[in-house]
Design a protein around this motif. Structure first.
Motif, mmCIF file in Angstrom:
data_model
loop_
_atom_site.group_PDB
_atom_site.id
_atom_site.type_symbol
_atom_site.label_atom_id
_atom_site.label_comp_id
_atom_site.label_asym_id
_atom_site.label_seq_id
_atom_site.Cartn_x
_atom_site.Cartn_y
_atom_site.Cartn_z
ATOM 1 N N ASP A 196 0.841 -1.196 0.000
ATOM 2 C CA ASP A 196 0.000 0.000 0.000
ATOM 3 C C ASP A 196 0.877 1.248 0.000
ATOM 4 O OD1 ASP A 196 -2.013 1.817 0.158
ATOM 5 O OD2 ASP A 196 -2.873 1.084 2.039
ATOM 6 N N PHE A 197 1.395 1.589 -1.179
ATOM 7 C CA PHE A 197 2.240 2.771 -1.297
ATOM 8 C C PHE A 197 1.479 4.051 -0.975
ATOM 9 C CE2 PHE A 197 4.715 -0.243 -3.747
ATOM 10 C CZ PHE A 197 6.015 0.154 -3.541
ATOM 11 N N ALA A 198 0.208 4.110 -1.341
ATOM 12 C CA ALA A 198 -0.557 5.351 -1.199
ATOM 13 C C ALA A 198 -0.653 5.804 0.251
ATOM 14 C CB ALA A 198 -1.949 5.183 -1.802
ATOM 15 N N ASN A 199 -0.648 4.859 1.195
ATOM 16 C CA ASN A 199 -0.790 5.204 2.600
ATOM 17 C C ASN A 199 0.511 5.117 3.372
ATOM 18 O OD1 ASN A 199 -3.651 5.786 2.745
ATOM 19 N ND2 ASN A 199 -3.981 3.607 2.333
ATOM 20 N N ALA A 200 1.613 4.960 2.657
ATOM 21 C CA ALA A 200 2.912 4.915 3.323
ATOM 22 C C ALA A 200 3.399 6.331 3.607
ATOM 23 C CB ALA A 200 3.923 4.181 2.449
ATOM 24 N N ARG A 201 4.154 6.474 4.682
ATOM 25 C CA ARG A 201 4.709 7.777 5.057
ATOM 26 C C ARG A 201 6.230 7.802 4.941
ATOM 27 N NH1 ARG A 201 0.615 9.215 4.158
ATOM 28 N NH2 ARG A 201 1.971 10.537 2.908
ATOM 29 N N TYR A 202 6.826 6.644 4.779
ATOM 30 C CA TYR A 202 8.278 6.543 4.595
ATOM 31 C C TYR A 202 8.514 5.290 3.774
ATOM 32 C CZ TYR A 202 13.227 7.202 5.841
ATOM 33 O OH TYR A 202 14.587 7.444 5.803
ATOM 34 N N ILE A 203 9.094 5.447 2.594
ATOM 35 C CA ILE A 203 9.240 4.337 1.654
ATOM 36 C C ILE A 203 10.720 4.053 1.450
ATOM 37 C CG2 ILE A 203 8.773 3.546 -0.698
ATOM 38 C CD1 ILE A 203 6.376 5.547 -0.685
ATOM 39 N N MET A 204 11.084 2.791 1.593
ATOM 40 C CA MET A 204 12.451 2.352 1.287
ATOM 41 C C MET A 204 12.385 1.217 0.279
ATOM 42 S SD MET A 204 14.782 2.473 4.748
ATOM 43 C CE MET A 204 16.289 2.293 3.771
ATOM 44 N N SER A 205 13.104 1.380 -0.790
ATOM 45 C CA SER A 205 13.190 0.320 -1.795
ATOM 46 C C SER A 205 14.600 -0.241 -1.792
ATOM 47 C CB SER A 205 12.843 0.852 -3.183
ATOM 48 O OG SER A 205 13.107 -0.129 -4.169
ATOM 49 N N PHE A 206 14.694 -1.532 -1.544
ATOM 50 C CA PHE A 206 15.976 -2.233 -1.580
ATOM 51 C C PHE A 206 16.107 -2.935 -2.937
ATOM 52 C CE2 PHE A 206 14.982 -1.622 2.825
ATOM 53 C CZ PHE A 206 16.188 -1.411 3.457
ATOM 54 N N GLY A 207 16.256 -2.133 -3.981
ATOM 55 C CA GLY A 207 16.432 -2.678 -5.322
ATOM 56 C C GLY A 207 15.153 -3.078 -6.019
#
Length: 995
Positions: A196-207
């Motif tokens: 649920d990206f829309a409701n995230a407040r801090y996003i980390m993508s590990f590749g």
């Protein structure tokens, strides 16, 4: 009709035939016009009909609306009702049209003759051969290889294989085996949840490149933008995005912070963050997370900082920010990060989400992605082993091309198979090695369904008659060979009768079926399911800390956003679409860091020989700061040995460098050690890149979040003062006098001023708008040679500029550049024949049949958004023909196809503007705000582009044009553009757009 044909007809009808015959113009065959006396009920000539269906260009399953004019599909748009893509569509989805009308499609059944030549067959002959081979091979090994099939066709294949005693092997080159196995290790389930990206407040993508090829790019990009964009009217904080990977991808370019971790250390970073969260009790972790405490203690930031290459203070900062947001979302499992330890990295990132208390919040098991049927690389390599041992008497291939992505093991084993049958619509590598080719219908011509996500049942329907009538639905072929009655449509409806019993709500099946077709399927929501730590969770904590992981990983093979695993290489729109990062078209490249290039004495275009233990390729160099100095990177997609004129013998096949043996988790490692040899050869890159740096020209403005929050309505920090204050009144009076003098004829009275607002805090550079413009406005693809000469015809370009460097964090910013529809347009007064002119509603019009090609307008345009037709790209059979038959069937009949010697440019899709104005006039009303949507705005997954009337102060575009973040590119030139850009907002102390 071309000019010569016109003159022929003119001469014949005016008594000049004798004179024209002297020019060598002979008689042409008579063509009879067929009148539309009794047209189909659902079609009105000149009026589009829309059909709902489902995109099959990747596994995401986006909903489509197919625009049909006079029986042919001319445009694909996203279906607003589909919860997968919510009306948006990527470049690959739009380019499905070029698969439908591809000039290299197989038009009828073919069989390999005794001399190796292809022989044409009737369908009765072809089905007879297939039935005989099935009978002979029964009990001796029958295997059906398919792509990811989550619907009725896959069920049909499974049931038929069960009858025959064979088996189905699903093969997707990008099957996300590490992601599935990592979920199993962490939680005991191999399902892929909904993020649920829309409701995230801090996003980390590990590749995980969730804007390119990871799971559902359109839907996830849309959700990301909702979380990460800046809206001054809302109280919620703008989410921060941190990207952790050795290469800066398209997804990474939208990040507020890029951490160029050493390849293979991403999982250790996630665990070090998890240790900080648990030890400092930064988040309410589930009770069983205490099991991890002792294991995580060995991975404290101070103990692993040197191994990862990141300072321990930075690791603690990231952990505190992630947990403190109370809405953290960490994602992993991208194909470019699928190392030999890929599953362990995914499991470790899962544990980070778990200790932060985000499982069930931003990571939702239940509405799972339908990837359990995607198979595994191990299953395909096992099949290749069986084939090589002579254990497969009959091999059938549908929706997959292992001959390209497994060029060594699979292709060699094919020679040991008794009989090979392909259902491909194109003569790709696998089909070219077959004994019998039974061409399937294109997904836009056929019935089918899919289940892209739990709770969603997507339908496919034929949106037009088959382009090649002698192709046949593979489902119909199987039913006939199996001796079952009915068509595949009947089989599909029988499967949907089971859904009717569950969701019919008292309606009869006919009404239920028609309603599902109209909406594109059934859209429901699957309930969330709780998960707990699995028995293997503790095993994922075992990392051997020490040494330099980069010594084991030197080259990364990453999926091409446009060409994917190579399936998009036969579509010229995708070949000519500049890669969002490198801006290279039509060929592959190898990415090299500037420090490495200096050490090896390399320049852009120098050709390197890359050798791995499994193969070797030659690749031209592209130097970029967006990759670690100890890492090289190459894209997939090119290097086909077959697959039609646009793909064959082009560049190199990156799959040749990869190991054909599966990893411990059953997937394929997309990182490999290579040796590098300078060949001494050089080539010019087919690139559309300009300056790599913005050079402080104010093309892309950026604001730190704190400053953006402090902006008040009416303030304009980027406003350019074009004249001294004492001259403002005189200039205003002069402008009014000029306008009064020009208020004649159509220019009199109140007119709209069409304008656009582009929010750079939403734009990701994905280039969906670029392909949409090609499709809507009949833009020519010119090919690699002319792109090298900078003669591309794209009306929109996505400019990418690097920021940072020299001790500052490296990043990138993007900006869509198109005709600005200037109020004081420099192009208009210099045209000697008035081809460039100003319309009453504020557009910079271009009269094609008046243009004589002086190109003065292009020289005088400061934005360089005018494009000249150096050749006749519409000439049938010509050297530079862009639309060979039947590719010309996709041309939009509402837009003129330009000829040689004509200048062209963006028109804000004027055909859509005039259509909406005509409808409003017939209904005796004005044009409503939002009623007109140009193709670029309609496709944009990020909803970054807004169009409307600037004179209507209640319109959304007028409000955005007055936003404090708004600015005009090159405002100092006083061109008065109609496009307002909204400055990008970033989570750092200083915006470095001009670095």
């Amino acid at each position: 009709m071309d000019r010569r044909r016109f003159l022929t007809v003119l001469g014949a009808t005016s008594g000049g035939a004798a004179a024209l015959s002297a020019c060598g113009i002979g008689p042409e065959p008579t063509e009879h016009l067929v009148p539309y006396i009794v047209p189909p009920e659902e079609q009105i000539p000149g009026t589009a009909t829309y059909y709902a269906t489902t995109c099959r260009e990747c596994a995401a399953g986006c909903g489509l609306h197919a625009k049909v004019r006079e029986g042919r599909v001319i445009k694909l748009e996203g279906n607003p009702e589909s919860p997968i893509n919510e009306g948006r569509l990527c470049s690959r989805g739009q380019a499905a049209l070029q698969g439908l009308y591809n000039p290299d499609r197989v038009t009828e059944p073919m069989a390999r003759g005794p001399n190796g030549e292809w022989q044409r067959l009737t369908w009765d002959e072809a089905l007879g051969r297939l039935a005989a081979k099935v009978k002979d091979a029964r009990g001796r090994g029958i295997v059906f290889v398919t792509g990811l099939e989550t619907g009725s066709f896959g069920d049909l294949v499974d049931s038929w294989m069960k009858e025959l005693g064979g088996r189905r092997v699903a093969y997707e080159p990008f099957a996300f085996e590490a992601l599935r196995e990592g979920n199993r290790l962490a939680f005991g389930t191999a399902t892929v949840p909904f993020y649920d990206f829309a409701n995230a407040r801090y996003i980390m993508s590990f590749g995980a490149d969730f804007m390119e090829t990871w799971l559902s790019p359109v839907g996830y990009q849309n959700g990301f933008t909702r979380a990460h964009s800046f809206d001054g009217d809302r109280d919620a904080a703008m989410a921060k995005f941190v990207y952790v990977a050795p290469r800066l991808s398209l997804t990474g370019m939208s990040a507020d912070e890029w951490i160029a971790a050493q390849p293979g250390t991403e999982g250790v970073l996630a665990l070090a963050m998890a240790h900080v969260i648990l030890s400092e009790r930064l988040a309410p972790a589930p009770p069983d997370a205490a099991r991890l405490r002792d294991g995580l203690a060995t991975l404290a930031p101070e103990k692993v900082a040197l191994f990862i290459g990141i300072d321990a203070k930075e690791i603690r900062r990231l952990a505190r920010e992630f947990a403190g947001s109370k809405g953290g979302l960490a994602v992993a499992g991208g194909m470019a990060a699928q190392y030999a330890t890929g599953a362990q990295i995914v499991a470790d990132v899962n544990l980070l989400n778990y200790v932060a208390g985000q499982i069930g919040k931003t990571v939702k098991f239940g509405p799972n992605q339908a990837l359990e049927g995607a198979g595994s690389f191990k299953a395909v390599t096992d099949l290749a082993t069986d084939m090589g041992a002579g254990k497969v008497a009959l091999l059938l291939v549908h929706g997959a091309n292992p001959g390209h992505s497994l060029p060594a093991a699979f292709s060699q084993a094919l020679g040991k198979v008794g009989y090979k049958v392909s259902f491909s619509s194109y003569l790709d590598e696998s089909a070219a090695a077959s004994d019998l080719v039974l061409p399937d219908l294109h997904p836009l011509e056929q019935w089918n369904d899919s289940r892209p996500r739990a709770g969603i049942y997507a339908l496919q329907q034929p949106v037009m008659q088959p382009v090649f009538p002698n192709a046949m639905h593979a489902g119909d072929v199987l039913l006939r060979v199996a001796g079952r009655p009915g068509t595949f449509n009947d089989y599909l409806q029988s499967r949907w009768k089971e859904l009717h019993q569950r969701f019919g709500k008292g309606r009869d099946f006919s009404e239920f079926w028609t309603d599902a077709l109209q909406h594109g399927g059934l859209y429901g929501e699957a309930p969330s399911q709780p998960v707990r730590l699995g028995p293997g969770a503790l095993e994922t904590l075992a990392w051997a800390i020490g040494g330099n992981p980069a010594e084991q990983v030197t080259l990364i093979v990453f999926p091409s956003m446009a060409l994917h695993d190579g399936r998009g290489a036969n579509k010229p729109w995708l070949q000519e679409l500049p890669d969002p990062v490198s801006k290279i078209t039509w060929h592959g490249w190898v990415e090299v860091h500037p420090e490495t290039a200096a050490k090896w004495q390399l320049a852009n275009g120098d050709v390197l020989l890359l050798k791995s233990p499994h193969g070797a390729v030659r690749a031209p160099v592209w130097i970029t700061p967006g990759v670690r100095p100890d890492v090289l990177a190459v894209p997939t997609g090119q290097g086909h040995k077959a697959y039609g004129r646009y793909a064959k013998d082009r560049s190199f096949n990156a799959f040749e460098l990869l190991d054909d043996k599966p990893t411990a988790f059953g997937g394929r490692a997309f990182a490999v050690r290579v040796s590098v040899v300078k060949t001494g050869d050089h080539r010019r890159l087919a690139t559309v890149e300009g300056d790599a740096r913005e050079q402080g020209r104010g093309i892309i403005e950026a604001l730190p979040l704190a400053q953006a929050r402090g902006l008040k309505p009416g303030t304009h920090p980027f406003e350019e003062v074009e004249a001294p204050a004492y001259a403002e009144d005189a200039l205003k009076q002069w402008a009014e006098a000029q306008h009064k003098q020009a208020s004649l004829g159509n220019y009199a009275g109140t007119q709209p001023r069409w304008g656009m607002a582009i929010d750079l805090s939403k734009c990701t550079g994905c280039s969906a708008c670029v392909t949409a413009c090609y499709a809507e406005n009949n833009l020519a693809t010119v090919g690699e040679e002319l792109v090298v000469r900078r003669r591309q015809m794209s009306w929109m370009r996505i400019e990418r500029y690097y920021t940072g460097g020299e001790g500052k964090p490296v990043g990138a910013v993007v900006n869509p550049m198109l005709c600005q529809q200037c109020g004081n347009a420099p192009c208009e007064p210099v045209c000697p024949v008035y081809a460039a002119y100003h319309t009453p509603d504020g557009l910079n019009g271009q009269v094609y049949n008046r243009c004589v090609g002086t190109r003065y307008c292009a020289n005088n345009c400061p934005y360089k958004v005018r494009y000249f037709n150096w050749y006749n790209f519409a000439e049938p059979g010509g050297e530079w023909e862009s639309w060979p038959d039947p590719l010309n069937m996709l041309l939009n009949p509402d837009v003129t196809v330009r000829e040689k010697g004509v200048m062209e440019k963006c028109t804000f899709c004027v055909q859509r503007i005039r259509g909406a104005q005509n409808r409003a006039r017939l209904e005796d009303r004005g044009v409503r705000d939002g009623e007109i949507t140009p193709a670029c705005a309609q496709a944009c997954p990020s909803e970054a582009i807004v169009f409307g009337d600037l004179h209507d102060k209640t319109s959304l575009v007028a409000r955005l044009a007055d936003d404090p973040r708004g600015y005009h590119v090159h405002a100092e030139l006083n061109t008065k553009p109609a496009i307002t850009y909204l400055a990008r907002v970033v989570h750092r102390a200083a915006a470095e757009g001009g670095a």
